[in-house]
Design a protein around this motif. Structure first.
Motif, PDB file in Angstrom:
ATOM      1  N   GLN A 225     -27.300 -22.122 -80.688  1.00 42.51           N
ATOM      2  CA  GLN A 225     -27.296 -23.306 -81.546  1.00 42.51           C
ATOM      3  C   GLN A 225     -25.977 -23.430 -82.296  1.00 42.51           C
ATOM      4  OE1 GLN A 225     -30.759 -24.649 -84.008  1.00 42.51           O
ATOM      5  NE2 GLN A 225     -29.409 -24.163 -85.739  1.00 42.51           N
ATOM      6  N   ASP A 226     -25.466 -22.315 -82.781  1.00 42.25           N
ATOM      7  CA  ASP A 226     -24.213 -22.375 -83.537  1.00 42.25           C
ATOM      8  C   ASP A 226     -23.079 -22.922 -82.672  1.00 42.25           C
ATOM      9  OD1 ASP A 226     -25.450 -21.400 -85.759  1.00 42.25           O
ATOM     10  OD2 ASP A 226     -24.721 -19.340 -85.532  1.00 42.25           O
TER      11      ASP A 226
ATOM     12  N   ALA B 268     -23.177 -35.190 -87.405  1.00 40.06           N
ATOM     13  CA  ALA B 268     -23.058 -34.504 -86.123  1.00 40.06           C
ATOM     14  C   ALA B 268     -23.815 -33.186 -86.143  1.00 40.06           C
ATOM     15  CB  ALA B 268     -21.592 -34.268 -85.781  1.00 40.06           C
ATOM     16  N   ARG B 269     -23.697 -32.454 -87.246  1.00 41.88           N
ATOM     17  CA  ARG B 269     -24.396 -31.176 -87.332  1.00 41.88           C
ATOM     18  C   ARG B 269     -25.912 -31.377 -87.308  1.00 41.88           C
ATOM     19  NH1 ARG B 269     -20.117 -30.059 -91.034  1.00 41.88           N
ATOM     20  NH2 ARG B 269     -21.467 -30.482 -92.840  1.00 41.88           N
ATOM     21  N   ALA B 270     -26.394 -32.398 -88.017  1.00 39.47           N
ATOM     22  CA  ALA B 270     -27.835 -32.677 -88.030  1.00 39.47           C
ATOM     23  C   ALA B 270     -28.322 -33.083 -86.641  1.00 39.47           C
ATOM     24  CB  ALA B 270     -28.141 -33.771 -89.047  1.00 39.47           C
ATOM     25  N   PHE B 271     -27.558 -33.950 -85.988  1.00 41.21           N
ATOM     26  CA  PHE B 271     -27.924 -34.391 -84.639  1.00 41.21           C
ATOM     27  C   PHE B 271     -27.938 -33.214 -83.665  1.00 41.21           C
ATOM     28  CE2 PHE B 271     -26.172 -35.671 -80.462  1.00 41.21           C
ATOM     29  CZ  PHE B 271     -27.245 -36.416 -79.992  1.00 41.21           C
ATOM     30  N   ALA B 272     -26.917 -32.368 -83.735  1.00 38.91           N
ATOM     31  CA  ALA B 272     -26.807 -31.260 -82.802  1.00 38.91           C
ATOM     32  C   ALA B 272     -27.911 -30.220 -83.028  1.00 38.91           C
ATOM     33  CB  ALA B 272     -25.434 -30.603 -82.924  1.00 38.91           C
ATOM     34  N   LYS B 273     -28.244 -29.931 -84.285  1.00 39.28           N
ATOM     35  CA  LYS B 273     -29.313 -28.964 -84.560  1.00 39.28           C
ATOM     36  C   LYS B 273     -30.643 -29.448 -84.022  1.00 39.28           C
ATOM     37  CE  LYS B 273     -27.268 -26.870 -88.697  1.00 39.28           C
ATOM     38  NZ  LYS B 273     -27.368 -26.730 -90.174  1.00 39.28           N
ATOM     39  N   ARG B 274     -30.947 -30.728 -84.264  1.00 37.06           N
ATOM     40  CA  ARG B 274     -32.209 -31.283 -83.781  1.00 37.06           C
ATOM     41  C   ARG B 274     -32.245 -31.319 -82.262  1.00 37.06           C
ATOM     42  NH1 ARG B 274     -32.345 -37.119 -83.411  1.00 37.06           N
ATOM     43  NH2 ARG B 274     -31.872 -36.471 -81.280  1.00 37.06           N
ATOM     44  N   THR B 275     -31.126 -31.697 -81.649  1.00 31.93           N
ATOM     45  CA  THR B 275     -31.071 -31.761 -80.192  1.00 31.93           C
ATOM     46  C   THR B 275     -31.223 -30.379 -79.573  1.00 31.93           C
ATOM     47  OG1 THR B 275     -29.682 -33.745 -80.251  1.00 31.93           O
ATOM     48  CG2 THR B 275     -29.649 -32.450 -78.224  1.00 31.93           C
TER      49      THR B 275
ATOM     50  N   PRO C  87     -33.108 -38.643 -71.798  1.00 30.43           N
ATOM     51  CA  PRO C  87     -33.800 -37.353 -71.818  1.00 30.43           C
ATOM     52  C   PRO C  87     -34.637 -37.203 -73.088  1.00 30.43           C
ATOM     53  CG  PRO C  87     -31.541 -37.061 -71.102  1.00 30.43           C
ATOM     54  CD  PRO C  87     -31.660 -38.497 -71.549  1.00 30.43           C
ATOM     55  N   ILE C  88     -35.830 -36.706 -72.922  1.00 34.36           N
ATOM     56  CA  ILE C  88     -36.765 -36.644 -74.048  1.00 34.36           C
ATOM     57  C   ILE C  88     -36.205 -35.815 -75.199  1.00 34.36           C
ATOM     58  CG2 ILE C  88     -38.008 -34.696 -73.029  1.00 34.36           C
ATOM     59  CD1 ILE C  88     -40.559 -35.903 -74.190  1.00 34.36           C
ATOM     60  N   TRP C  89     -35.379 -34.811 -74.892  1.00 34.56           N
ATOM     61  CA  TRP C  89     -34.850 -33.945 -75.937  1.00 34.56           C
ATOM     62  C   TRP C  89     -33.690 -34.588 -76.702  1.00 34.56           C
ATOM     63  CZ3 TRP C  89     -29.889 -33.028 -74.368  1.00 34.56           C
ATOM     64  CH2 TRP C  89     -29.630 -33.015 -72.989  1.00 34.56           C
ATOM     65  N   LEU C  90     -33.222 -35.757 -76.276  1.00 35.04           N
ATOM     66  CA  LEU C  90     -32.199 -36.491 -77.026  1.00 35.04           C
ATOM     67  C   LEU C  90     -32.812 -37.518 -77.960  1.00 35.04           C
ATOM     68  CD1 LEU C  90     -29.214 -37.236 -74.597  1.00 35.04           C
ATOM     69  CD2 LEU C  90     -29.115 -36.068 -76.809  1.00 35.04           C
ATOM     70  N   ILE C  91     -34.140 -37.650 -77.930  1.00 34.42           N
ATOM     71  CA  ILE C  91     -34.798 -38.738 -78.661  1.00 34.42           C
ATOM     72  C   ILE C  91     -35.331 -38.292 -80.010  1.00 34.42           C
ATOM     73  CG2 ILE C  91     -36.869 -40.189 -78.555  1.00 34.42           C
ATOM     74  CD1 ILE C  91     -36.255 -40.656 -75.644  1.00 34.42           C
ATOM     75  N   GLY C  92     -35.719 -37.041 -80.129  1.00 32.00           N
ATOM     76  CA  GLY C  92     -36.269 -36.572 -81.401  1.00 32.00           C
ATOM     77  C   GLY C  92     -36.710 -35.127 -81.298  1.00 32.00           C
ATOM     78  N   ASP C  93     -37.306 -34.615 -82.370  1.00 29.72           N
ATOM     79  CA  ASP C  93     -37.877 -33.273 -82.342  1.00 29.72           C
ATOM     80  C   ASP C  93     -39.032 -33.251 -81.359  1.00 29.72           C
ATOM     81  OD1 ASP C  93     -36.413 -31.585 -84.163  1.00 29.72           O
ATOM     82  OD2 ASP C  93     -37.129 -32.871 -85.778  1.00 29.72           O
ATOM     83  N   VAL C  94     -39.158 -32.165 -80.626  1.00 29.74           N
ATOM     84  CA  VAL C  94     -40.161 -32.057 -79.571  1.00 29.74           C
ATOM     85  C   VAL C  94     -41.062 -30.852 -79.832  1.00 29.74           C
ATOM     86  CG1 VAL C  94     -40.543 -31.691 -77.106  1.00 29.74           C
ATOM     87  CG2 VAL C  94     -38.669 -33.164 -77.864  1.00 29.74           C
ATOM     88  N   ALA C  95     -42.383 -31.082 -79.751  1.00 33.90           N
ATOM     89  CA  ALA C  95     -43.358 -30.001 -79.861  1.00 33.90           C
ATOM     90  C   ALA C  95     -44.244 -30.036 -78.622  1.00 33.90           C
ATOM     91  CB  ALA C  95     -44.196 -30.152 -81.124  1.00 33.90           C
TER      92      ALA C  95
END
Length: 416
Positions: free
Chosen positions: A66-67, A79-86, A167-175
């Motif tokens: 992640q880092d 950018a950091r928030a987007f990248a962490k969530r992605t 891609p589903i992982w670019l749209i939001g948090d995924v559970a």
């Protein structure tokens, strides 16, 4: 475009009105796009934006932590928030090795904050336990939102839909909740109903009619209709009336096991019974060969409703109320439903689906489930309806049409 099987919510005319009103949401108002940094002033894009983006996306693709992924995305808070969530979402559903490849753009600012749109090709494989086919490789083109930093570097602050599926992982948090024979994937916590139990019920209903049916039932529940539209690769208005869609994740049914994607704008307005009918209907599509078939829509949709309503205890006034109201008003269908009648933007979809289900309800009076299954499998397998009707039920199209019209008329006269 790959064919998709669609299901409007049953007996929810009010929900359809609400869904249409919600159509005013514009596609660019997407919750997965990074928010601008408060107070950030516009900075000019660097002259070598193309080469910088090419290298930056390469580093994001190579990141093994992640880092590293966050560092490659850029230093701006957005950018950091987007990248962490992605990164978190990627770990839920994607195998290591998802790649971003620069295609074009990123050189001309198109917003007041100085940001620009850059096109990128994304390639990835689902991970085991994601509910998606791990043998499939999904590719799509997305629009990345990039913003310049004061030192001449760039930050990737969000992703947007341009055409096709995101891609589903670019749209939001995924559970992901992976259970026996079914998987439920929630995006940004989408859905308040107990979808895990409902998916299990839906699969069991399909297995009762089609014993030994294979494959995994995967339900994707996004938080917003805009997210749903991006997942299935359609514009928001095109799915306004639809409670759920069964499709391949990259628009190609042959690329992997189809999934069921819910439209929260409609699905959330439904009671538990109606929602279960929709899930079981879509499960029938997903677990058989319905997606991508050239078979007649009335057979595919009518059979799915037959499975979904087979053990339903609601009176006919509920399960076919709209269709029977049309008949009482003198609007008796002239012939079996045409494929074009099932357009997702058409009017009267509820009545259409109900009347189509009534064809199978009629056939089920005189024939066992196995005959209905044989007829369905012949049609989705490419057999002409006329030939399948004759070989399975000994009926011509004209004979079935006449019996169906008579059945609708009699049902309307005896149902209040």
């Amino acid at each position: 475009m790959a064919e998709r099987r669609l299901r409007p919510s049953p007996n929810v005319a009010a929900a359809l009105v609400l869904a249409v009103l919600a159509g005013a949401i514009l596609l660019w108002q997407r919750p997965w796009v990074g928010e601008p940094d408060p107070g950030a002033g516009a900075v000019s894009l660097p002259a070598d934006a193309r080469s910088k983006l090419t290298a930056q996306l390469r580093e994001m693709s190579r990141a093994s932590s992640q880092d590293a992924f966050v560092a490659a995305a850029g230093d701006l808070p957005a950018a950091r928030a987007f990248a962490k969530r992605t990164w978190r979402a990627m770990q839920s559903v994607a195998m290591p090795g998802a790649t971003f490849r620069y295609v074009s753009g990123g050189e001309v600012a198109d917003r007041a904050d100085g940001s620009a749109a850059a096109s990128a090709e994304v390639s990835w494989q689902p991970s085991p336990g994601s509910g998606l086919d791990p043998a499939a490789t999904y590719r799509s083109t997305v629009e990345l939102r990039v913003r310049p930093e004061a030192d001449g570097t760039l930050s990737v602050v969000g992703a947007e839909q341009v055409a096709g599926q995101v891609p589903i992982w670019l749209i939001g948090d995924v559970a992901v909740d992976d259970g026996a024979g079914r998987t439920v994937v929630r995006v940004d916590g989408g859905g308040s109903l107990p979808l895990e139990d409902m998916a299990t019920t839906a699969r069991a209903a399909v297995e009762r009619v089609l014993p030994g049916v294979d494959g995994r039932l995967t339900i994707i529940s996004p938080r917003t209709r805009a997210q749903m539209a991006a997942i299935v690769g359609q514009e928001s208005d095109a799915v306004a009336q639809i409670a759920a869609i069964t499709t391949g994740l990259d628009g190609d049914p042959a690329a992997g096991q189809p999934v069921v994607v819910l439209n929260p704008t409609v699905f959330a307005t439904m009671d538990r019974r109606a929602a279960q009918v929709v899930l079981t209907h879509e499960a029938t599509h997903a677990l058989t060969t319905a997606v991508g078939t050239t078979g007649a829509n009335w057979v595919v949709e009518g059979f799915a409703d037959f499975v979904a309503l087979r053990d339903d205890t609601a009176p006919l006034s509920v399960s076919a109320g709209q269709a029977l109201a049309d008949v009482r008003a003198g609007r008796v269908p002239e012939g079996l439903p045409a494929d074009a009648d099932f357009s997702s933007t058409g009017h009267g979809l509820g009545a259409l689906y109900e009347s189509t289900w009534m064809i199978f309800r009629l056939l089920a009076r005189d024939h066992p489930d196995s005959d209905l299954v044989a007829f369905y499998q012949q049609v989705v397998g490419g057999e002409p309806v006329e030939r399948a009707l004759q070989s399975t039920f000994g009926l011509t199209v004209d004979e079935l049409t006449a019996r169906w019209r008579d059945y609708l008329t009699k049902s309307a006269s005896t149902t209040s």
